[in-house]
Write an enzyme that holds these catalytic residues in place. Structure first.
Site, mmCIF file in Angstrom:
data_model
loop_
_atom_site.group_PDB
_atom_site.id
_atom_site.type_symbol
_atom_site.label_atom_id
_atom_site.label_comp_id
_atom_site.label_asym_id
_atom_site.label_seq_id
_atom_site.Cartn_x
_atom_site.Cartn_y
_atom_site.Cartn_z
ATOM 1 N N SER A 144 11.328 35.436 -30.236
ATOM 2 C CA SER A 144 10.045 34.732 -30.303
ATOM 3 C C SER A 144 9.382 35.022 -32.076
ATOM 4 O O SER A 144 9.871 36.303 -32.357
ATOM 5 C CB SER A 144 9.050 34.986 -29.413
ATOM 6 O OG SER A 144 7.656 34.800 -29.747
ATOM 7 N N TYR A 157 2.793 39.915 -24.492
ATOM 8 C CA TYR A 157 3.862 38.725 -24.900
ATOM 9 C C TYR A 157 4.643 39.593 -25.888
ATOM 10 O O TYR A 157 5.962 39.409 -26.117
ATOM 11 C CB TYR A 157 3.516 37.591 -25.003
ATOM 12 C CG TYR A 157 4.409 36.451 -25.270
ATOM 13 C CD1 TYR A 157 4.832 36.174 -26.756
ATOM 14 C CD2 TYR A 157 5.037 35.833 -24.323
ATOM 15 C CE1 TYR A 157 5.710 35.045 -26.928
ATOM 16 C CE2 TYR A 157 6.017 34.813 -24.665
ATOM 17 C CZ TYR A 157 6.462 34.535 -25.899
ATOM 18 O OH TYR A 157 7.183 33.801 -26.228
HETATM 19 P P1 NAP Z 1 8.500 27.726 -19.987
HETATM 20 O O1 NAP Z 1 8.388 26.093 -20.010
HETATM 21 O O2 NAP Z 1 7.169 28.310 -19.486
HETATM 22 O O3 NAP Z 1 9.817 28.109 -19.174
HETATM 23 C C1 NAP Z 1 10.035 29.494 -18.805
HETATM 24 C C2 NAP Z 1 10.654 29.066 -17.296
HETATM 25 O O4 NAP Z 1 10.965 30.538 -17.138
HETATM 26 C C3 NAP Z 1 9.808 28.515 -16.302
HETATM 27 O O5 NAP Z 1 10.751 27.580 -15.785
HETATM 28 C C4 NAP Z 1 9.302 29.598 -15.335
HETATM 29 O O6 NAP Z 1 9.257 29.339 -13.920
HETATM 30 C C5 NAP Z 1 10.465 30.596 -15.651
HETATM 31 N N1 NAP Z 1 10.245 31.804 -15.168
HETATM 32 C C6 NAP Z 1 9.104 32.311 -15.299
HETATM 33 N N2 NAP Z 1 9.096 33.656 -14.680
HETATM 34 C C7 NAP Z 1 10.351 33.820 -14.075
HETATM 35 C C8 NAP Z 1 11.016 34.894 -13.193
HETATM 36 N N3 NAP Z 1 10.479 36.121 -13.111
HETATM 37 N N4 NAP Z 1 12.144 34.352 -12.674
HETATM 38 C C9 NAP Z 1 12.958 33.228 -13.054
HETATM 39 N N5 NAP Z 1 12.221 32.373 -13.926
HETATM 40 C C10 NAP Z 1 11.017 32.763 -14.152
HETATM 41 O O7 NAP Z 1 8.716 28.115 -21.408
HETATM 42 P P2 NAP Z 1 9.693 27.622 -22.576
HETATM 43 O O8 NAP Z 1 8.554 27.111 -23.596
HETATM 44 O O9 NAP Z 1 10.470 26.539 -22.387
HETATM 45 O O10 NAP Z 1 10.178 28.802 -23.138
HETATM 46 C C11 NAP Z 1 11.180 29.450 -22.567
HETATM 47 C C12 NAP Z 1 11.628 30.715 -23.285
HETATM 48 O O11 NAP Z 1 11.448 30.719 -24.723
HETATM 49 C C13 NAP Z 1 10.452 31.617 -22.987
HETATM 50 O O12 NAP Z 1 11.194 33.082 -22.966
HETATM 51 C C14 NAP Z 1 9.485 31.853 -24.101
HETATM 52 O O13 NAP Z 1 8.992 33.192 -24.084
HETATM 53 C C15 NAP Z 1 10.376 31.454 -25.260
HETATM 54 N N6 NAP Z 1 9.812 31.250 -26.588
HETATM 55 C C16 NAP Z 1 9.182 29.915 -26.244
HETATM 56 C C17 NAP Z 1 8.647 29.168 -27.423
HETATM 57 C C18 NAP Z 1 7.831 28.168 -27.557
HETATM 58 O O14 NAP Z 1 7.156 27.907 -28.515
HETATM 59 N N7 NAP Z 1 7.555 27.274 -26.385
HETATM 60 C C19 NAP Z 1 8.698 30.152 -28.748
HETATM 61 C C20 NAP Z 1 9.444 30.958 -28.746
HETATM 62 C C21 NAP Z 1 10.056 31.484 -27.540
HETATM 63 P P3 NAP Z 1 7.794 28.776 -13.763
HETATM 64 O O15 NAP Z 1 7.748 27.358 -14.275
HETATM 65 O O16 NAP Z 1 8.019 28.481 -11.909
HETATM 66 O O17 NAP Z 1 6.837 29.527 -14.103
HETATM 67 C C1 GCO Z 2 1.339 31.546 -28.549
HETATM 68 C C2 GCO Z 2 2.928 30.909 -28.381
HETATM 69 C C3 GCO Z 2 3.833 31.614 -29.043
HETATM 70 C C4 GCO Z 2 5.160 30.820 -28.435
HETATM 71 C C5 GCO Z 2 6.352 31.495 -29.284
HETATM 72 C C6 GCO Z 2 6.400 31.564 -30.662
HETATM 73 O O1 GCO Z 2 0.638 31.619 -27.726
HETATM 74 O O2 GCO Z 2 1.494 32.203 -29.638
HETATM 75 O O3 GCO Z 2 2.756 30.673 -27.103
HETATM 76 O O4 GCO Z 2 4.098 32.910 -28.560
HETATM 77 O O5 GCO Z 2 5.484 30.854 -27.212
HETATM 78 O O6 GCO Z 2 6.633 32.856 -28.690
HETATM 79 O O7 GCO Z 2 7.537 31.896 -31.220
#
Ligand code: NAP
Ligand code: GCO
Length: 264
Positions: A144, A157
């Site tokens: 992230s 986080y």
């Molecule tokens: P998301 O929509 O919240 O997807 C996360 C998934 O992980 C959800 O389906 C969630 O299930 C599942 N999960 C949570 N806890 C779990 C557990 N204990 N065991 C198994 N599954 C679990 O998030 P996303 O935006 O697609 O992000 C996916 C990854 O990318 C995450 O690691 C996030 O931190 C990272 N990330 C996101 C962003 C962004 O801007 N979106 C940027 C950087 C990194 P539930 O829906 O049932 O909770």
């Molecule tokens: C926040 C966002 C970010 C993104 C991502 C950025 O609240 O700042 O959720 O943390 O999820 O991790 O790279």
């Protein structure tokens, strides 16, 4: 181009029922891999299987909490029976809690660390023995911006994603000798359900202040899209990256390089 082929490989993408994990799983399938995924609830897994089928992906879904080592070991064994030993692991499952640090309970902090850092440790530990035996494997940890930067309300986080960056480097260090590469993929701010609260229009119809803020901090002048991550994910999962190890590939439109757009 064969170096980007995943033909004959088995990929596990954790938490891949929507968002980033779903997009990456589809891309790995398109590159030739057989795909497995998990999430916490059977109904989520079932819904996702339908969504994968509509996308032309024959994905295997499993109900499993990545923080439960017994369940994870059982899931990995079942995947091996169903479609083969895991060659590619994408530690995507994650959670976020946006709470001012002084208002965050230690239990909430622990839960975020548990899912985002202990989870990848537990799942990696479950798939590594087979990778060592095969002398081949790929682990991709979804890091992230918060692996490098902090901001208000995301103490748990940021700590978890900073730890995940170092777990990535440590797995790379310990298992590189077995031709196993472990790298991080560091998305910028991506349009998914997880960031939806940061983009919701205000009651008066105006733009969410965080929406405008993030775009001003992104040279690409936009939020990222899941599709922006799929090519980099295939690269890190493929033979094309066999000499890339312990690297965090940031896919952020330039955020980490940029001080921010000056007010006009
Ligand atoms: P998301 O929509 O919240 O997807 C996360 C998934 O992980 C959800 O389906 C969630 O299930 C599942 N999960 C949570 N806890 C779990 C557990 N204990 N065991 C198994 N599954 C679990 O998030 P996303 O935006 O697609 O992000 C996916 C990854 O990318 C995450 O690691 C996030 O931190 C990272 N990330 C996101 C962003 C962004 O801007 N979106 C940027 C950087 C990194 P539930 O829906 O049932 O909770
Ligand atoms: C926040 C966002 C970010 C993104 C991502 C950025 O609240 O700042 O959720 O943390 O999820 O991790 O790279």
């Amino acid at each position: 181009m064969n170096s980007f082929s995943l033909k004959g490989k088995v990929a596990l993408v954790t938490g891949a029922v929507h968002g980033i994990g779903f997009g990456i799983a589809c891309a790995l399938h398109e590159a030739g891999a057989k795909v497995a995924f998990n999430s916490l609830k059977q109904e989520e897994v079932d819904k996702a299987i339908t969504a994968y089928q509509e996308a032309g992906v024959d994905a295997k879904g499993y109900v499993c909490d990545v923080t439960d080592e017994t369940a994870v070991k059982a899931m990995v064994a079942q995947i091996t029976t169903d479609i083969g030993a895991v060659d590619i692991l994408v530690n995507n499952a994650g959670m976020i809690q946006r709470t001012p640090m002084l208002e965050m309970s230690p239990e909430d902090f622990r839960r975020v660390i548990d899912v985002n850092l202990n989870g990848p440790f537990i799942v990696s530990q479950a798939v590594l023995p087979a990778m060592v035996e095969k002398r081949q494997g790929k682990i991709i940890n979804i890091c992230s911006m918060m692996s490098e930067l902090g901001r208000e309300t995301v103490a748990g986080y940021a700590a978890s994603k900073g730890g995940l960056k170092m777990l990535t480097k440590n797995i790379a260090s310990e298992f590189g000798q077995y031709n196993i590469q472990c790298n991080g993929l560091g998305p910028g701010y991506i349009e998914t359900p997880q960031t939806a609260p940061l983009r919701e229009p205000q009651a008066d119809g105006s733009r969410h202040p965080f929406d405008a803020f993030i775009v001003s901090k992104t040279p690409a002048d936009r939020w990222g899209r899941v599709e922006d991550l799929t090519g980099p994910a295939v690269f890190l999962a493929s033979p094309a990256s066999d000499f890339v190890n312990g690297h965090i590939l940031y896919v952020d439109g330039g955020i980490l390089a940029y001080i921010g757009r000056q007010p006009k």
